[in-house]
Motif scaffolding. Structure first.
Motif, mmCIF file in Angstrom:
data_model
loop_
_atom_site.group_PDB
_atom_site.id
_atom_site.type_symbol
_atom_site.label_atom_id
_atom_site.label_comp_id
_atom_site.label_asym_id
_atom_site.label_seq_id
_atom_site.Cartn_x
_atom_site.Cartn_y
_atom_site.Cartn_z
ATOM 1 N N GLU A 49 0.841 -1.187 0.000
ATOM 2 C CA GLU A 49 0.000 0.000 0.000
ATOM 3 C C GLU A 49 0.881 1.242 0.000
ATOM 4 O O GLU A 49 1.924 1.279 0.628
ATOM 5 C CB GLU A 49 -0.890 -0.005 1.239
ATOM 6 N N LYS A 50 0.442 2.261 -0.719
ATOM 7 C CA LYS A 50 1.157 3.529 -0.733
ATOM 8 C C LYS A 50 0.573 4.441 0.337
ATOM 9 O O LYS A 50 -0.582 4.351 0.694
ATOM 10 C CB LYS A 50 1.063 4.177 -2.106
ATOM 11 N N ILE A 64 7.568 4.890 5.408
ATOM 12 C CA ILE A 64 8.410 5.137 4.241
ATOM 13 C C ILE A 64 9.874 5.089 4.661
ATOM 14 O O ILE A 64 10.259 5.734 5.633
ATOM 15 C CB ILE A 64 8.076 6.512 3.610
ATOM 16 N N LYS A 107 8.415 6.091 -4.325
ATOM 17 C CA LYS A 107 8.138 4.654 -4.441
ATOM 18 C C LYS A 107 7.025 4.209 -3.492
ATOM 19 O O LYS A 107 6.195 3.378 -3.841
ATOM 20 C CB LYS A 107 9.421 3.882 -4.155
ATOM 21 N N TYR A 108 7.013 4.761 -2.285
ATOM 22 C CA TYR A 108 6.070 4.312 -1.254
ATOM 23 C C TYR A 108 4.968 5.314 -0.943
ATOM 24 O O TYR A 108 4.093 5.022 -0.145
ATOM 25 C CB TYR A 108 6.820 3.980 0.040
ATOM 26 N N GLY A 109 5.026 6.488 -1.558
ATOM 27 C CA GLY A 109 4.037 7.517 -1.262
ATOM 28 C C GLY A 109 3.202 7.888 -2.466
ATOM 29 O O GLY A 109 3.519 7.551 -3.603
ATOM 30 N N SER A 110 2.116 8.591 -2.190
ATOM 31 C CA SER A 110 1.204 9.056 -3.227
ATOM 32 C C SER A 110 0.673 10.422 -2.815
ATOM 33 O O SER A 110 0.564 10.717 -1.622
ATOM 34 C CB SER A 110 0.048 8.068 -3.384
ATOM 35 N N GLY A 114 -4.021 6.327 -1.651
ATOM 36 C CA GLY A 114 -3.200 5.612 -0.683
ATOM 37 C C GLY A 114 -3.793 5.723 0.706
ATOM 38 O O GLY A 114 -4.841 6.321 0.910
#
Length: 143
Positions: A49-50, A64, A107-110, A114
């Motif tokens: 999941e972001k 993150i 890569k891990y955020g939005s 999210g």
């Protein structure tokens, strides 16, 4: 009546059969385990999941890699001050966020979707690419 030699040959063929069966069984089991491990790893990577950078709380931001409690608080303060992030590059204004950390954030955020609150699955399975203290110090020097 069987001679001693014939009995020895029968015994040897039984041992050979057992050894072949044993080797084939364990080779197949090892291959199945390897395939299973790759399938599980791929599924976990695809379902990651972001984090919604415009809604997430501090604990969720820390999911993150490269984001600890201080950077998470700074991200939230900047977000509140500016009314949210319109691009990832806005995060470069946060002290300690440089190019490497920004790549992890992308890569891990939005910015639009999210999660805003960390789920138990995310807590139990953090990203495997957590940065070391040395990497974090280098980012702070470059940011």
């Amino acid at each position: 009546m069987q001679t001693m030699r014939q009995r020895a040959q029968v015994g040897q063929s039984g041992i050979r059969f057992f050894m072949r069966f044993f080797l084939q069984f364990f080779q197949g089991a090892a291959m199945a385990m390897a395939i299973g491990m790759f399938a599980v790893a791929g599924a976990a990577e695809n379902t990651a999941e972001k984090v919604n950078l415009n809604l997430a709380d501090a604990e969720t931001l820390e999911y993150i890699p490269g984001i600890g409690p201080v950077k998470a608080a700074d991200i939230i303060a900047l977000r509140q001050q500016n009314g949210g992030f319109k691009s990832f590059e806005d995060l470069l204004e946060v002290r300690g966020i440089g190019a490497k950390t920004l790549e992890d954030i992308k890569k891990y955020g939005s910015l639009n979707d999210g999660v805003s609150k960390i789920s138990p699955a995310m807590r139990d399975n953090p990203p495997s690419e957590k940065m070391t203290a040395t990497d974090s110090n280098q980012n702070q020097a470059s940011g």
